[in-house]
Design a protein around this motif. Structure first.
Motif, short mmCIF file in Angstrom:
data_model
loop_
_atom_site.label_atom_id
_atom_site.label_comp_id
_atom_site.label_asym_id
_atom_site.label_seq_id
_atom_site.Cartn_x
_atom_site.Cartn_y
_atom_site.Cartn_z
N LYS A 127 57.09 33.69 33.35
CA LYS A 127 55.92 32.93 32.92
C LYS A 127 54.73 33.87 32.86
N TYR A 128 53.74 33.50 32.05
CA TYR A 128 52.50 34.28 32.00
C TYR A 128 51.40 33.41 31.43
N PHE A 129 50.16 33.78 31.72
CA PHE A 129 49.02 33.13 31.08
C PHE A 129 47.81 34.04 31.21
N PHE A 130 46.84 33.81 30.34
CA PHE A 130 45.58 34.56 30.34
C PHE A 130 44.45 33.64 30.79
N TYR A 131 43.43 34.22 31.40
CA TYR A 131 42.22 33.46 31.73
C TYR A 131 41.05 34.43 31.79
N GLU A 132 39.85 33.90 31.79
CA GLU A 132 38.64 34.71 31.83
C GLU A 132 37.88 34.50 33.13
N SER A 133 37.50 35.61 33.77
CA SER A 133 36.63 35.61 34.95
C SER A 133 36.11 37.02 35.10
N TYR A 134 34.87 37.26 34.72
CA TYR A 134 34.34 38.63 34.71
C TYR A 134 35.24 39.53 33.88
N GLY A 135 35.69 39.02 32.74
CA GLY A 135 36.61 39.74 31.89
C GLY A 135 37.89 38.97 31.68
N LEU A 136 38.80 39.53 30.87
CA LEU A 136 40.07 38.89 30.56
C LEU A 136 41.15 39.36 31.54
N HIS A 171 36.44 36.33 45.44
CA HIS A 171 37.45 37.14 44.76
C HIS A 171 37.12 37.10 43.27
N GLN A 172 36.46 38.14 42.80
CA GLN A 172 35.94 38.14 41.44
C GLN A 172 37.02 38.02 40.36
N PRO A 173 38.16 38.71 40.48
CA PRO A 173 39.16 38.59 39.41
C PRO A 173 39.63 37.16 39.16
N SER A 174 39.66 36.33 40.20
CA SER A 174 40.11 34.95 40.02
C SER A 174 38.95 33.98 39.89
N GLY A 175 37.78 34.36 40.39
CA GLY A 175 36.62 33.48 40.39
C GLY A 175 36.59 32.53 41.58
N PHE A 176 37.47 32.72 42.56
CA PHE A 176 37.54 31.82 43.71
C PHE A 176 36.62 32.26 44.84
N GLN A 177 36.00 31.28 45.50
CA GLN A 177 35.34 31.51 46.78
C GLN A 177 36.39 31.27 47.85
N CYS A 178 36.62 32.27 48.70
CA CYS A 178 37.76 32.22 49.62
C CYS A 178 37.31 32.17 51.08
N ASP A 179 38.05 31.39 51.88
CA ASP A 179 37.88 31.34 53.33
C ASP A 179 39.24 31.64 53.97
#
Length: 572
Positions: free
Chosen positions: A98-107, A315-323
């Motif tokens: 499986k694969y998919f693309f998304y955008e967060s501070y780039g592709l 985590h900038q590549p995913s765009g998540f705020q992590c705890d």
């Protein structure tokens, strides 16, 4: 953030079927209203979840997500990457599942291989960059960059790929969408479909946990990092934070007695005053490592003196705020309990999403800590309401504990966290109330609830006298001496009650509870659930007595007046 998706595997049937013993019927869970079952665990596990009466445990879901993540990589791509060229290049290292693309501070691209050997092959061909003005730390992560190899298109488009949002649509757009539906039940279903986590977003969450595990494994080679909370309990909203649990209990030999051979690992035992101190030490070291060497991890904060010590970062590549926490087992059990309740009846998740959206639209909940009602408290209130229906829609926690077997036994820090995990043991009564009925009754229930004297308790499923003086008392399901809503002040509770009264009244009015427009292609006037999301004038309520004398708020009057004016303008 947006996501473009392309799955090689065939999509699963849009229907999930859960057989619950003693119920005598099959509960058909539409993909649209049962998001977690289909969207969160992927299409290739449908056969596996049919093995045990059609319902899969949270542990199985987490194991599935972790295993998929171990075979996956996260790749930063050129903004004009051609999909076909990209796949041809990456598939040199093995079959892509499986694969998919998304955008967060780039592709970015998430690629799941069929075998772990493909990830190793990808590593063999990956170089550690050398930059003249920086000293590069040679830490090998499954976050890679792909640049300058002739994979870009001349245009800025990605070969017709469909994109899916990774944040909820704006509230105004949601109101317009809901206004075009034909019933309140459909509005609730549509809202759930818009707000729920997508399968792609869930896979990305497991992958981020797996990338963090690679860092922690330098100290604890057999550790795991699992998502918990809204990321996996089925109530997660697009854009929600990623809560992660560093699990060290699975390390082999940790709980074993001295073997007959007499062999044991030799390491220096450090003195620690408590398990909390150990947790703080572990998180301090791993937090420093994430800060210094974690690719894409920024804004690292080590919040070690909190009630539950944690490391927070973006985590900038995913765009998540992590705890990240390391000793929060009660929270893991709470996650499992909410997941179980959501699995038992598809109406549970739909109502939770709807009530949470309504609460956020009116400032009852907030992402900023304060005196507001939290999403967890609101969810427990909804579960309590469903236990109070006649017949009940979901069982009490005590009933789930009574059904538990020896393998379900769980005592954490002296707290009884035991409840059944085998869905086939749970017998549900036949409650056929619609989503519209339940939503209206929810508002009516809490508009008249005696908060001044009574406590909410999902263990018993009935009101109990308050054990302490607090405007709102909701017993923690497992740490029963705690009030999960202790932060809520009287002003916020009064606003909640006033809005419940207003919303209940609105749903009973013929002017606002029936579809307003016949042509779906044209913007319809707000009606039903959509009217509940419009800005409210409820504020500054000083006393419940004063509110009871008022037939309706100014918001209702102005809303009805605006509907009449709109009708008159259209006729003229």
């Amino acid at each position: 953030m947006r996501i473009s998706v392309s799955f090689g595997a065939a999509m699963a049937s849009p229907f999930a079927v859960c057989r619950l013993k003693g119920r005598g019927i099959l509960v058909k869970c539409l993909q649209k209203v049962d998001p977690f079952l289909h969207r969160n665990i992927g299409t290739d596990v449908v056969a596996a979840r049919e093995e045990r009466h059609g319902c899969k445990s949270l542990y199985a879901v987490q194991a599935e997500g972790q295993e998929q993540a171990e075979r996956s990589v996260l790749i930063s791509c050129h903004s004009r990457t051609n999909e076909k060229k990209f796949l041809k290049y990456i598939s040199r290292h093995g079959d892509i599942k499986k694969y998919f693309f998304y955008e967060s501070y780039g592709l970015y691209a998430v690629v799941e291989f069929a075998n772990r050997e493909s990830v190793a092959s990808l590593f063999e061909g990956a170089a550690i960059p050398s930059v003249s003005h920086e000293s590069m730390v040679p830490f090998k992560s499954r976050l890679l960059s792909l640049r300058n190899i002739g994979l870009a298109d001349s245009t800025n488009q990605q070969s017709g790929q469909q994109c899916q949002p990774q944040t909820p649509i704006p509230i105004n757009e949601l109101i317009q969408r809901l206004s075009k539906e034909e019933s309140i039940d459909q509005q609730i279903t549509s809202l759930t479909d818009v707000y729920q986590l997508t399968q792609e977003n869930s896979r990305l969450r497991f992958l981020v946990c797996s990338l963090l595990k690679d860092i922690a494994a330098a100290y604890f080679p057999e550790c795991t990092i699992k998502p918990f909370g809204s990321s996996v309990n089925g109530f997660g909203k697009l854009g929600c934070d990623l809560d992660m649990f560093l699990d060290l209990d699975g390390i082999s030999g940790r709980n074993a007695s001295m073997p007959k051979s007499g062999l044991s690992l030799e390491y220096q035992m450090k003195r620690a005053s408590s398990e909390r101190a150990v947790t703080q030490s572990i998180l301090s070291v791993i937090g420093e490592c994430v800060d210094q060497f974690g690719p894409g991890c920024v804004g690292v904060q080590k919040i070690l003196n909190a009630r539950c010590p944690l490391v927070r970062f973006a985590h900038q590549p995913s765009g998540f705020q992590c705890d990240l926490t390391a000793n929060n087992r009660v929270a893991m059990k709470s996650t499992e309990l909410l997941y179980l309740y959501g699995e038992l009846d598809p109406r549970v998740r739909c109502l939770v999403f709807t009530v949470r959206c309504w609460a956020r639209a009116h400032g009852i909940t907030s992402s900023i800590p304060g005196a507001w009602i939290t999403n967890f408290s609101l969810t427990v209130m909804l579960l309590f309401f469903l236990q109070r229906r006649s017949p009940p829609i979901i069982p009490t926690l005590d009933h789930l504990r009574d059904l538990a077997g020896p393998a379900d036994k769980s005592v954490i820090e002296g707290n009884d966290c035991t409840f059944v995990s085998d869905f086939s043991k749970i017998q549900l009564q036949s409650n056929t109330e619609t989503l519209e009925q339940l939503l209206c009754e929810f508002f009516e229930f809490y508009a008249t609830f005696t908060f001044s004297r009574m406590s909410i308790n999902i263990r018993k499923g009935k009101e109990q006298n308050k054990p302490e003086v607090a405007p709102l008392h909701i017993q923690n399901p497992f740490e029963t001496s705690l009030n999960v809503s202790k932060n809520v002040n009287a002003t916020q509770l009064d606003r909640f009650v006033a809005l419940c009264q207003e919303s209940s009244w609105l749903l009973q009015q013929s002017e606002t509870n029936a579809p307003r427009g016949g042509n779906k292609e044209k913007a319809s006037k707000p009606w039903g659930l959509a009217t509940l999301l419009l800005p409210s004038q409820v504020a500054g309520i000083k006393s419940r007595k004063k509110r009871k004398r008022e037939p309706a708020s100014e918001r209702i009057k102005s809303l009805l007046e605006s509907l009449k004016n709109t009708n008159q303008q259209q006729k003229s």
